[in-house]
Every structure is written in structure tokens, then in C-alpha cells.
Design an enzyme around this catalytic site. Structure first.
Site, mmCIF file in Angstrom:
data_model
loop_
_atom_site.group_PDB
_atom_site.id
_atom_site.type_symbol
_atom_site.label_atom_id
_atom_site.label_comp_id
_atom_site.label_asym_id
_atom_site.label_seq_id
_atom_site.Cartn_x
_atom_site.Cartn_y
_atom_site.Cartn_z
ATOM 1 N N PRO A 286 0.819 -1.217 0.000
ATOM 2 C CA PRO A 286 0.000 0.000 0.000
ATOM 3 C C PRO A 286 0.855 1.271 0.000
ATOM 4 O O PRO A 286 1.882 1.332 0.667
ATOM 5 C CB PRO A 286 -0.800 -0.107 1.297
ATOM 6 N N ARG A 288 -0.862 4.910 -1.110
ATOM 7 C CA ARG A 288 -1.846 5.946 -0.803
ATOM 8 C C ARG A 288 -2.538 5.724 0.549
ATOM 9 O O ARG A 288 -2.772 6.662 1.310
ATOM 10 C CB ARG A 288 -2.903 5.947 -1.919
ATOM 11 N N CYS A 356 -0.201 29.404 -15.721
ATOM 12 C CA CYS A 356 -0.716 29.852 -17.011
ATOM 13 C C CYS A 356 -1.239 28.653 -17.765
ATOM 14 O O CYS A 356 -0.579 28.139 -18.687
ATOM 15 C CB CYS A 356 0.388 30.518 -17.806
HETATM 16 N N1 LLP Z 1 2.765 -1.364 -6.096
HETATM 17 C C1 LLP Z 1 2.975 -1.077 -7.385
HETATM 18 C C2 LLP Z 1 3.731 -2.000 -8.214
HETATM 19 C C3 LLP Z 1 2.472 0.104 -7.925
HETATM 20 O O1 LLP Z 1 2.676 0.367 -9.207
HETATM 21 C C4 LLP Z 1 1.755 1.005 -7.100
HETATM 22 C C5 LLP Z 1 1.239 2.260 -7.639
HETATM 23 C C6 LLP Z 1 1.584 0.668 -5.744
HETATM 24 C C7 LLP Z 1 2.097 -0.525 -5.276
HETATM 25 C C8 LLP Z 1 0.873 1.552 -4.777
HETATM 26 O O2 LLP Z 1 -0.416 1.875 -5.146
HETATM 27 P P1 LLP Z 1 -1.366 2.626 -4.092
HETATM 28 O O3 LLP Z 1 -1.498 1.722 -2.890
HETATM 29 O O4 LLP Z 1 -0.710 3.908 -3.716
HETATM 30 O O5 LLP Z 1 -2.627 2.824 -4.811
HETATM 31 N N2 LLP Z 1 -0.167 8.821 -9.449
HETATM 32 C C9 LLP Z 1 -1.418 8.119 -9.328
HETATM 33 C C10 LLP Z 1 -1.248 6.748 -8.707
HETATM 34 C C11 LLP Z 1 -0.301 5.878 -9.461
HETATM 35 C C12 LLP Z 1 -0.055 4.572 -8.776
HETATM 36 C C13 LLP Z 1 1.003 3.825 -9.463
HETATM 37 N N3 LLP Z 1 1.368 2.611 -8.850
HETATM 38 C C14 LLP Z 1 -2.382 8.972 -8.534
HETATM 39 O O6 LLP Z 1 -2.023 10.079 -8.139
HETATM 40 O O7 LLP Z 1 -3.517 8.579 -8.324
#
Ligand code: LLP
Length: 426
Positions: A286, A288, A356
Site C-alpha cells: 500500500p 496511498r 498559465c
Molecule cells: N505497487 C505497485 C507495483 C504500484 O505500481 C503502485 C502504484 C503501488 C504498489 C501503490 O499503489 P497505491 O497503494 O498507492 O494505490 N499517481 C497516481 C497513482 C499511481 C499509482 C502507481 N502505482 C495517482 O495520483 O492517483
């Protein structure tokens, strides 16, 4: 009077946000260490201690600074890195390298060398090509690299298409076709300096339901059975990625870790039993979910433009460079006027950034009390993918980052200066 003023300010993690804005200036990222500690504790209690043979790593792409890496190290989680820069940050704080998982769909030779030289715990191989490359480098350093294969399980899920990652047509992972899998497994098993531990998948981000993880587990356990039957390969580890959603707006509610992990563990156990497999080590990643709600961003309101009968634009002193998510993903945020927290919301305004760029709108149609220049706006749930995705667009210096623990604030990243902006200019 002073007390009255204080009473009407927005308190975050035990700190008066208006005071923080005065002390550190705006825009300002504010993070609650208490919140991060709570999430880590929840993971330890309801996942790591509840189930043997498990591992939890923080997906550092969500938010990484040296202090964040120290916190994760102290809280006892591992860390997922996707670049030399993230790995370098971990190395700089003596993060235990065996607790690092190195991802990426196009790791450079230099990055792989850095990972192998520093003995990272696992490298997640994203494509067939990389098998040979990792083996060559491991050979050069006279080491054995522990690898997992990232598999693209072929699931189309309900989230913004830019943050879907597990569908067939994806740049990530080895596609789940028999021929490709056979080639990958045979190749990895024949390499002297590689040890294939198992598989990884990550299906997407900001998922509020666990059904997609369950579907992916079904696919992956089936794969584990197939590769055992066909090639005698026993899967020792299954990395189930991250993706657990958080609260951004009223209709998005963060669920407990166990809502996801209990379902994952139950499905893995059930399928392993059915297929006669020993349950592998289960990894979660995790990002986020650990930091998203731990952060807020403080801004100062400047220009206010009313287009009668149409819309009122309230501009702030930051925008897409410190939070590109609304313009990239149409992401929605909640916000409050920090110095008027107890005043009734009587107006509907649109919060505009200062770039901008017409797309630089942070929040459409936000209900606020009567606002004026100098008010402090606090945008909520900005802890994940804000600082880490920030830029210097329009040559705006990046904001400072303040961490709060037990109601006490400390600076963990300095505000960039104009001098910083020119540092590499020749
Ligand atoms: N593991 C892998 C291999 C990943 O690619 C990601 C996120 C995570 C774990 C963690 O995912 P989370 O638990 O944070 O959802 N910039 C985008 C999110 C991109 C996530 C990319 N990979 C946003 O701001 O929503």
C-alpha cells in the site's frame, strides 16, 4: 479575542493550520506522522501479526523524503521503490536493503546495478528481456538476485484509466499467455545468478472495493498451479500490490486494511487448498492508504474574480505544480477555509491555481464561507502523489513539507528557493 480567533481556525493533527501557514508560509504541505504511525500499526496488528508468512512494504512513490523513509524503517515496514532516486533515498537512511522491493517497467542498467550491488531484497522483473539483464549484472557482482515476475493478470477495473495497471493492454508486466509464461519461467530457472521466488501483480489504484484483488488472486493462484504442474516450479512468494482507496470526497470512504487483506488471505488459502499448493509468503504494497489522508496542503487565497451569474474564481498561491492530480485525473478534493472553519458556507466558488494553464483548477464548485484575499485554504487528503508528483512548472519553487507528531511541527523538507531553481542551469 485571540482565543476566539484560535477557536475558529482549522486544527489538523493537533496543530492550528493558520499558525503553521504564518510560520512556514504557503503553499505548504503538512503531514501527520501520528496518522502514518496509526496506519502502520493497523497493518502490523491486522495483517502481519494476524497471518504468518506475510510482508508489508510501503509504496514509496506515494510520498518519499528521507524523513518518511526513516519513519517507515522505524515502523518496521519494507519499502517498494521504482527508481534509482527512490532507492538512493532508502540507502541514505540505512534502510534495511533486504526489505526493499525494486519495481519498474524499464529499469536502467545503472539502476539495476545499484540495486544488485546494494543487495535489495527483491527485484520485480517486468518483462522477459530483463531476466537476462538482471542475471548478467548479478553475475558481474558475484551475487544471486532474488526476483519475482510482475504478471499482468488481464483485469479491466473501475478506476480512472490512467491509474489502471492490470489490464491486458498495459505497459506493465508479463502478459498471461501460456507461451510467454513458459518462456519466462524456463529462462529464469536456467539462470545461475537468479532465484525466482514467485509472482507479483498490481491491478490499479484508489480501489474502494476488494473484488478486483479477489479476481486477481484467482488468476494468480491458477497460474501457481499451472507452473507447478508444468515446470515443477513452486511459488514461494505472491506479491499482491497495493491500490487500497482512501477518502477524498464524501462518496469515497477509506476501508480498514483487513477489509482488503482478510479477503486476499481467505481467497489465497481457499485456492491453495483446492489446488494442493502450499500457501506462499503474501506481500502487500500500500502507498496511498498509508499517507493519503495524512497530508493536507495550505494555500493563501489571492485574486478573486466574479463573473456575474456564471462563476467565481478564487485563486491560490499554488496549483498544478504542487498537485497535478486534478488536471491529470480529474481528481476531486475537499477543502476548508482554515481561518473561517466555523463560519457557514454560503458561497460556491472554483479554486484556481496560479499557473498559465486553463486546466489548473484544483476544485470546481467548492462551498465556502465568504472568502477574501489572505484567507488560508486547506485542501485535504493531499498526502499521496502530491509532493511526489510535484513540478517546477512556471518556475514555481516546490513548497516546504512539515511533519507533525504529538501536536508538534517540524520541517522535513525546506521550501525551494529561486536559487534552487537555477542550481543546474548552465
Ligand atoms: N505497487 C505497485 C507495483 C504500484 O505500481 C503502485 C502504484 C503501488 C504498489 C501503490 O499503489 P497505491 O497503494 O498507492 O494505490 N499517481 C497516481 C497513482 C499511481 C499509482 C502507481 N502505482 C495517482 O495520483 O492517483
Amino acid at each position: 479575542m485571540k482565543e476566539m480567533e484560535k477557536m475558529s481556525n482549522f486544527i489538523f493533527a493537533g496543530c492550528d493550520t493558520v499558525e503553521l501557514a504564518k510560520k512556514y508560509k504557503t503553499p505548504l504541505y503538512v503531514m501527520s506522522e501520528d496518522y502514518i504511525i496509526d496506519r502502520c500499526a493497523e497493518i502490523k496488528k491486522d495483517f502481519l501479526e494476524k497471518y504468518p508468512k506475510t510482508m508489508a512494504v510501503y509504496a514509496s512513490k506515494a510520498f518519499l523524503t528521507k524523513e518518511m523513509a526513516r519513519i517507515i524503517k522505524r515502523e518496521g515496514l519494507g519499502m517498494d521503490v521504482v527508481s534509482g532516486g527512490e532507492l538512493y533515498t532508502a540507502i541514505e537512511v540505512d534502510f534495511p536493503m533486504d526489505q526493499i522491493i525494486f519495481h519498474g517497467n524499464n529499469k536502467t542498467i545503472e539502476e539495476l546495478e545499484m540495486a544488485i550491488e546494494n543487495d535489495v531484497g527483491r527485484i520485480v522483473v517486468d518483462n522477459i528481456d530483463e531476466i537476462q539483464i538482471v542475471d548478467n549484472i548479478a553475475k558481474k557482482y558475484n551475487k544471486k538476485a532474488h526476483i519475482l515476475f510482475r504478471i499482468s493478470p488481464g483485469l479491466d477495473i473501475q478506476t480512472h484509466k490512467y491509474i489502471q495497471t492490470g489490464q491486458v493492454d498495459s505497459k506493465f508486466g508479463i502478459p498471461l499467455t501460456e507461451k510467454t509464461i513458459e518462456m519466462a519461467i524456463k529462462k529464469a530457472l536456467s539462470m545461475e545468478n537468479l532465484e525466482l521466488l514467485g509472482f507479483h501483480f498490481h491491478i490499479g489504484s484508489q480501489l474502494l472495493e476488494n473484488d478486483n484483488h479477489i479476481k486477481a488472486i484467482r488468476i494468480m493462484t491458477r497460474l501457481m498451479k499451472d507452473v507447478k504442474d508444468k515446470y515443477g516450479f513452486i511459488t514461494k512468494e505472491l506479491n499482491t500490490g497495493g491500490g487500497y482507496g482512501i477518502h477524498y470526497t464524501e462518496d469515497e470512504k477509506r476501508k480498514s486494511i483487513s477489509y482488503f487483506t482478510d479477503a486476499i488471505m481467505e481467497e489465497v488459502e481457499k485456492n491453495c487448498q483446492e489446488y494442493g499448493l502450499e500457501r506462499p509468503l503474501i506481500i502487500i504494497e500500500p502507498g496511498r492508504w498509508i499517507v493519503g489522508e495524512a497530508g493536507i496542503t495550505l494555500y493563501t487565497i489571492g485574486a478573486i474574480k466574479e463573473i456575474p451569474g456564471i462563476r467565481t474564481y478564487v485563486s491560490i498561491d499554488g496549483g498544478m505544480p504542487d498537485n497535478p492530480r486534478p488536471s491529470l485525473y480529474q481528481a476531486k478534493y475537499e477543502a476548508v477555509v482554515a481561518n473561517k472553519i466555523n463560519e457557514e458556507a454560503t458561497e460556491v466558488v472554483t479554486i484556481a491555481g496560479k499557473c498559465c494553464e486553463s486546466a489548473d483548477i484544483l476544485i470546481w464548485d467548492l462551498k465556502v464561507p465568504e472568502v477574501e484575499r489572505g484567507d488560508i485554504l486547506a485542501v485535504l487528503s493531499t498526502g499521496a502523489y502530491n509532493y511526489s508528483m510535484s513540478s517546477n512548472y512556471n518556475r514555481l519553487p516546490r513548497p516546504a513539507v512539515v511533519m507533525i507528531r504529538d501536536g508538534k511541527d517540524r520541517l522535513i523538507v525546506k521550501r525551494e528557493t529561486y536559487e534552487d531553481l537555477l542550481r543546474n542551469d548552465i
